[in-house]
Motif scaffolding. Structure first.
Motif, PDB file in Angstrom:
ATOM      1  N   LYS A 349      -4.803 -11.301  -0.872  1.00 12.79           N
ATOM      2  CA  LYS A 349      -5.574 -12.518  -0.570  1.00 12.79           C
ATOM      3  C   LYS A 349      -5.059 -13.175   0.700  1.00 12.79           C
ATOM      4  O   LYS A 349      -5.824 -13.744   1.469  1.00 12.79           O
ATOM      5  CB  LYS A 349      -5.488 -13.485  -1.741  1.00 12.79           C
ATOM      6  CG  LYS A 349      -6.357 -12.999  -2.907  1.00 12.79           C
ATOM      7  CD  LYS A 349      -6.555 -14.049  -3.970  1.00 12.79           C
ATOM      8  CE  LYS A 349      -7.510 -13.510  -5.041  1.00 12.79           C
ATOM      9  NZ  LYS A 349      -7.050 -13.711  -6.388  1.00 12.79           N
ATOM     10  N   ASP A 350      -3.737 -13.094   0.936  1.00 10.91           N
ATOM     11  CA  ASP A 350      -3.182 -13.769   2.110  1.00 10.91           C
ATOM     12  C   ASP A 350      -3.141 -12.888   3.361  1.00 10.91           C
ATOM     13  O   ASP A 350      -2.425 -13.197   4.316  1.00 10.91           O
ATOM     14  CB  ASP A 350      -1.802 -14.351   1.778  1.00 10.91           C
ATOM     15  CG  ASP A 350      -1.939 -15.549   0.844  1.00 10.91           C
ATOM     16  OD1 ASP A 350      -3.044 -16.131   0.811  1.00 10.91           O
ATOM     17  OD2 ASP A 350      -0.978 -15.869   0.120  1.00 10.91           O
ATOM     18  N   GLY A 351      -3.906 -11.799   3.342  1.00 10.51           N
ATOM     19  CA  GLY A 351      -4.149 -11.020   4.560  1.00 10.51           C
ATOM     20  C   GLY A 351      -2.954 -10.286   5.137  1.00 10.51           C
ATOM     21  O   GLY A 351      -2.063  -9.840   4.433  1.00 10.51           O
ATOM     22  N   ARG A 352      -3.000 -10.201   6.478  1.00 11.01           N
ATOM     23  CA  ARG A 352      -2.086  -9.342   7.217  1.00 11.01           C
ATOM     24  C   ARG A 352      -0.604  -9.677   7.011  1.00 11.01           C
ATOM     25  O   ARG A 352       0.211  -8.792   6.776  1.00 11.01           O
ATOM     26  CB  ARG A 352      -2.432  -9.438   8.700  1.00 11.01           C
ATOM     27  CG  ARG A 352      -1.752  -8.406   9.524  1.00 11.01           C
ATOM     28  CD  ARG A 352      -2.256  -8.444  10.961  1.00 11.01           C
ATOM     29  NE  ARG A 352      -1.715  -7.296  11.665  1.00 11.01           N
ATOM     30  CZ  ARG A 352      -2.381  -6.571  12.561  1.00 11.01           C
ATOM     31  NH1 ARG A 352      -3.609  -6.872  12.851  1.00 11.01           N
ATOM     32  NH2 ARG A 352      -1.815  -5.538  13.139  1.00 11.01           N
ATOM     33  N   GLU A 353      -0.251 -10.979   7.065  1.00 11.46           N
ATOM     34  CA  GLU A 353       1.173 -11.344   6.923  1.00 11.46           C
ATOM     35  C   GLU A 353       1.687 -10.995   5.535  1.00 11.46           C
ATOM     36  O   GLU A 353       2.802 -10.501   5.370  1.00 11.46           O
ATOM     37  CB  GLU A 353       1.403 -12.843   7.190  1.00 11.46           C
ATOM     38  CG  GLU A 353       1.437 -13.200   8.660  1.00 11.46           C
ATOM     39  CD  GLU A 353       0.049 -13.441   9.222  1.00 11.46           C
ATOM     40  OE1 GLU A 353      -0.642 -14.331   8.712  1.00 11.46           O
ATOM     41  OE2 GLU A 353      -0.366 -12.704  10.145  1.00 11.46           O
ATOM     42  N   ALA A 354       0.849 -11.262   4.535  1.00  9.17           N
ATOM     43  CA  ALA A 354       1.251 -10.951   3.161  1.00  9.17           C
ATOM     44  C   ALA A 354       1.426  -9.442   3.003  1.00  9.17           C
ATOM     45  O   ALA A 354       2.348  -8.973   2.321  1.00  9.17           O
ATOM     46  CB  ALA A 354       0.205 -11.474   2.180  1.00  9.17           C
ATOM     47  N   ALA A 355       0.570  -8.689   3.689  1.00 10.53           N
ATOM     48  CA  ALA A 355       0.654  -7.220   3.615  1.00 10.53           C
ATOM     49  C   ALA A 355       2.003  -6.750   4.153  1.00 10.53           C
ATOM     50  O   ALA A 355       2.658  -5.883   3.557  1.00 10.53           O
ATOM     51  CB  ALA A 355      -0.491  -6.589   4.410  1.00 10.53           C
ATOM     52  N   GLY A 398     -13.883   1.385   8.922  1.00  8.85           N
ATOM     53  CA  GLY A 398     -13.722   0.859   7.571  1.00  8.85           C
ATOM     54  C   GLY A 398     -12.319   0.320   7.321  1.00  8.85           C
ATOM     55  O   GLY A 398     -11.853   0.291   6.187  1.00  8.85           O
ATOM     56  N   VAL A 399     -11.643  -0.096   8.382  1.00  4.21           N
ATOM     57  CA  VAL A 399     -10.274  -0.592   8.248  1.00  4.21           C
ATOM     58  C   VAL A 399     -10.235  -2.078   8.592  1.00  4.21           C
ATOM     59  O   VAL A 399     -10.608  -2.472   9.685  1.00  4.21           O
ATOM     60  CB  VAL A 399      -9.325   0.167   9.214  1.00  4.21           C
ATOM     61  CG1 VAL A 399      -7.923  -0.431   9.171  1.00  4.21           C
ATOM     62  CG2 VAL A 399      -9.278   1.638   8.857  1.00  4.21           C
ATOM     63  N   SER A 400      -9.807  -2.918   7.651  1.00  6.73           N
ATOM     64  CA  SER A 400      -9.654  -4.336   7.962  1.00  6.73           C
ATOM     65  C   SER A 400      -8.182  -4.590   8.292  1.00  6.73           C
ATOM     66  O   SER A 400      -7.309  -3.815   7.892  1.00  6.73           O
ATOM     67  CB  SER A 400     -10.108  -5.189   6.785  1.00  6.73           C
ATOM     68  OG  SER A 400      -9.213  -4.989   5.724  1.00  6.73           O
TER      69      SER A 400
END
Ligand SMILES: *Cc1c(COP(=O)(O)O)cnc(C)c1O
Length: 427
Positions: A349-355, A398-400
């Motif tokens: 949910k928190d996107g790139r940084e969380a990833a 297809g890559v976010s």
């Protein structure tokens, strides 16, 4: 080629067939060259008048046995091994197109293949139009031109995990009188055999599940023998007209259903030379013996992990065609009822940084530029494999930006989930 054995049996028994007194296990013919008794004997080999080994860049008994096994697993007539999956896809296309030609490809394909088709082959004068594989037949058909020579897609796209409607793609390709080439790396012939659904040529990065232990980089091209090149003589002169570099041999006349693979071997491999080493083919063969066992466990574990992630409050979405409700669930049920693959992609949910925080907290799962091996591994496509693509290209692939590609290994699934649990706490 072989009896009607099931795939489990073929993985063990196909390929190397020892005769009386020969080694039970496939030997490594670690030799560049092979000996003959007369000048004439060797001359006939160079003219393709006789069959026989003479130089490992063209053929080697270890490599050939493994190629024969892979051809058998896919249900094809012949296969050629290459030193990487990249080489396999390049040769598969370049074998039937040249400067001035055009290809159509699904846009959701492996980043390396996207670059190969979109950038590098363009420099050779071969253009590619990328299409949305979920689009209608009419829309995809509009990408075709007079000079289009092939249609390309992946059974399960890496990393978007789009499942291909193979029959739809085969219909479109054949309506435009070109072959359908399918990269079957992720599904493997255990879960899907594209020839049974109308594909004409299959490619593999054998680096992935086929090897399964991350020991060697390799590729394969398999020909179904079904595409009738002679019906479109003008379109495929490389196969249907005399080859000057072999004293005027015409591949379709001399080699029939094996024309495509023979040309790829004696012409492209001769001139470009991306052969795998016999040692690597031996390792690949060991991997192939356990492919069905491993694939089954990968799929079982991935299903459990996908269900766990889907229920986790920090996870925004999970892409895995084994989940009911996934966009590709129905297509997967049709083409891969036994399971798709062990690779899952998901977003936090928190996107790139969380990833990034999540990935850096993993202990069992390793950050590696690899998927589809026995060890659980993880990758952030936007900062790794797809780093060269711009935002629009990322979207087409297809890559976010926040997408995590998680390759579920064959460890015990409870240990994998425990690792995810502790890492998600930090995400
Ligand atoms: C990895 C991969 C490739 C490229 O294969 P290499 O063996 O790394 O050269 C091509 N297609 C797909 C689907 C892949 O996953």
């Amino acid at each position: 080629m072989s009896q009607n054995y099931k795939i489990e049996t073929k993985c063990i028994q196909s390929g190397w067939k020892p005769k009386k007194g020969e080694p039970r296990v496939l030997p490594i013919y670690q030799s560049t060259t092979f000996k003959y008794d007369t000048t004439d004997e060797m001359g006939r080999l160079f003219d393709l008048q006789d069959n026989g080994y003479f130089y490992t860049r063209l053929q080697n008994p270890t490599n050939d046995a493994v190629a024969a096994k892979i051809a058998d697993l896919e249900g094809g007539v012949a296969a050629m091994l290459t030193s990487s999956g990249q080489a396999a896809n390049f040769y598969a296309a370049f074998n039937i197109c040249e400067a001035g030609d055009h290809i159509v490809s699904a846009s959701t394909i492996y980043g390396g293949t996207y670059n190969l088709f979109g950038v590098t082959m363009k420099k050779l004068g071969i253009e590619c139009t990328f299409v949305d594989s979920d689009a209608s037949e009419e829309e995809i058909s509009r990408a075709f031109r007079q000079n289009t020579k092939l249609l390309f897609a992946e059974t399960i796209a890496n990393p978007a995990l789009v499942v291909l409607d193979i029959e739809k793609f085969a219909r479109i390709a054949h309506a435009h009188q070109v072959p359908l080439i399918v990269d079957n790396t992720f599904a493997t012939p255990v879960n899907c055999r594209p020839f049974e659904w109308g594909a004409d040529i299959v490619t593999h990065s054998t680096t992935k599940y086929m090897d399964g232990h991350a020991m060697q980089v390799g590729g394969a091209i398999v020909d179904s023998g079904n595409f009738d090149w002679t019906a479109y003589k003008e379109k495929y002169p490389g196969l249907t007209a005399p080859d000057e570099s072999y004293h005027g041999i015409t591949y379709t006349e001399k080699f029939g259903k094996a024309a495509y693979i023979t040309k790829a071997t004696v012409q492209l491999m001769r001139d470009l030379g991306s052969i795998p080493s016999p040692q690597n083919c031996f390792l690949l063969n060991v991997g192939l013996e356990t492919l069905p066992l491993r694939v089954e466990r990968h799929c079982y574990n991935a299903q459990k992990v996908a269900e766990y992630l889907q229920a986790h409050p920090k996870v925004d979405c999970v892409h895995f065609a084994g989940l009911p409700g996934d966009t590709y669930y129905e297509l997967a049920q049709k083409y891969m009822p036994g399971g798709t693959c062990g690779v899952i992609s998901f977003e936090l949910k928190d996107g790139r940084e969380a990833a990034v925080r999540f990935m850096d907290s993993l202990r069992l799962a390793a950050i590696v530029t690899h998927v589809a091996d026995a060890r659980t591994s993880v990758l952030h496509p936007a900062s790794h494999t797809h780093r060269q693509l711009n935002d629009q290209q990322l979207a087409e692939a297809g890559v976010s930006p926040g997408m995590i590609r998680f390759s579920v290994g064959i460890e015990h699934v409870e240990d994998i989930i425990a690792d995810l649990e502790q890492a998600l706490k930090n995400a």
